[in-house]
Design an enzyme around this catalytic site. Structure first.
Site: not given
Length: 304
Positions: A25, A160
Site C-alpha cells: 500500500e 489496531k
C-alpha cells in the site's frame, strides 16, 4: 487488467511469467509515517522483497492514474509535502481520476488494484475495523467489506487495538473473510501480540498458500487474512499500552471527539503516551508482514 490502471512493465512481466509478486500500500508513507522515515520504510519494504526474489508492486495514484508498481520517482512525487496527496479508498478512485489527484491507497483500494493486476498477495501493517461504539455510530472501515469480495491474501498484524477487535472479528466472519493467525492462535492487536481473541492458525507459508489455493478451487470471492503478530521484543509493553489507551479514550470522551477525528486523536495520544514506541512498533509490524508475505507469495507460485 485495464487501460485505466497503469501497471509497471516489471510487475506485468512477473505476473505473466508466474513469478512471485507482493503488493504494497501507499498510505503508510503518504499518511501513516512521518518524514523522512516514511520514505526509508517504503524503500526498505521493496528492498526486502527483492532480496527474497519477489517483485514489489507498490500501489498508489499518480495524477489521477491508479498505478501498480510505482517507481521510486513516483513514490517521492506522491509523498512530497506539497503534493496534496489524498487518502484514497475504493470510492475515492473515480474522483481522484477526474480531479487528477495524487493518492495514497488504503487497504481496500490497494487490494482491489492488486487483484485487477493479477497479484494475489498483499502486505500491509494493520486493517481498519469496527470502531468502538459502532452500534450507535455505524463507524467501521471499508476495508472489511472490500475483503469480503476481493480474493487476495493479505498479511497484516490484525487491527489496531484502538478498535473493537471482537466486533471486527465478528464482522469478518459474517462477511466470509478467512482469518488465520500466522503460527499463533491468538489474534494480534497490532501494537501488541495478543488482542485477547482466539483464531485458527497456519504454521507455514506453504500452509497459508494452500488455503488460498483451496479458496480459489471453491471459487470463493473473499480474502484470506493472515494475522502475523509483531515480534515479542518489538511490541509495545502490554501494560503501558492498556494504560495509555484507557487515558486516550477518556480524554477523547471528555473532549467530545468522535467520528473521523477519533482515530487520529487516539493514535496521536498513543504515540505521545508511549514515548514514540508505537511508531517503532508500526515500522516493525509492517516490515515483518512484508517478509512473511514474500514467503507466502513464493510458496503460492511453487508447485503444490
Amino acid at each position: 487488467m485495464t487501460e485505466r490502471i497503469a501497471i509497471a512493465d516489471e510487475v506485468r512481466a512477473a505476473v505473466a511469467s508466474g513469478r512471485p509478486v507482493v503488493a504494497l500500500e501507499s498510505t503508510i508513507f503518504t499518511h501513516g509515517l512521518t518524514r523522512p522515515r516514511n520514505l526509508e520504510v517504503a524503500f526498505d519494504a521493496e528492498r526486502l522483497l527483492r532480496d527474497a526474489g519477489v517483485t514489489p508492486a507498490t500501489i498508489g495514484v499518480v495524477a489521477g492514474v491508479p498505478t501498480v508498481g510505482l517507481s521510486h520517482d513516483q513514490i517521492e512525487i506522491i509523498e512530497a509535502a506539497d503534493a496534496g496527496t489524498v487518502k484514497t479508498g475504493i470510492r475515492d478512485l473515480p474522483v481522484a481520476a477526474v480531479k487528477r489527484l495524487h493518492g495514497g491507497t488504503t487497504v481496500a483500494s490497494t487490494a482491489l488494484l492488486a487483484h485487477r493486476a493479477g497479484i494475489g498477495v498483499f502486505a500491509t501493517g494493520g486493517l481498519g475495523g469496527v470502531h468502538r461504539g459502532a452500534s450507535s455510530t455505524f463507524d467501521e472501515s471499508a476495508d472489511l467489506v472490500a475483503l469480503s469480495s476481493i480474493p487476495v491474501l493479505v498479511v497484516s498484524a490484525g487491527v489496531k487495538s484502538i478498535l473493537d477487535v471482537p466486533a471486527t472479528l465478528e464482522r469478518l466472519e459474517t462477511l466470509g473473510v478467512i482469518v488465520l493467525g500466522y503460527r499463533t492462535t491468538r489474534f494480534p492487536g497490532f501494537y501488541v501480540r495478543d488482542s485477547g481473541c482466539v483464531v485458527d492458525a497456519v504454521d507455514s507459508p506453504q500452509e497459508a498458500a494452500a488455503v488460498a489455493r483451496a479458496r480459489d478451487g471453491l471459487a470463493l470471492r473473499s480474502a484470506v487474512l493472515i494475522a502475523n503478530p509483531v515480534a515479542v521484543d518489538k511490541q509495545v509493553d502490554p501494560a503501558l499500552h492498556d494504560r495509555v489507551l484507557a487515558d486516550a479514550e477518556r480524554e477523547a470522551s471528555d473532549a467530545g471527539v468522535r467520528g473521523k477525528g477519533l482515530t487520529p486523536f487516539l493514535l496521536d495520544h498513543m504515540h505521545r503516551g508511549t514515548g514514540g514506541a508505537t511508531l517503532d512498533t508500526n515500522v516493525a509490524v509492517y516490515l515483518g508482514n512484508v517478509e512473511v508475505a514474500a514467503e507466502i507469495a513464493t510458496a503460492l507460485v511453487s508447485t503444490p
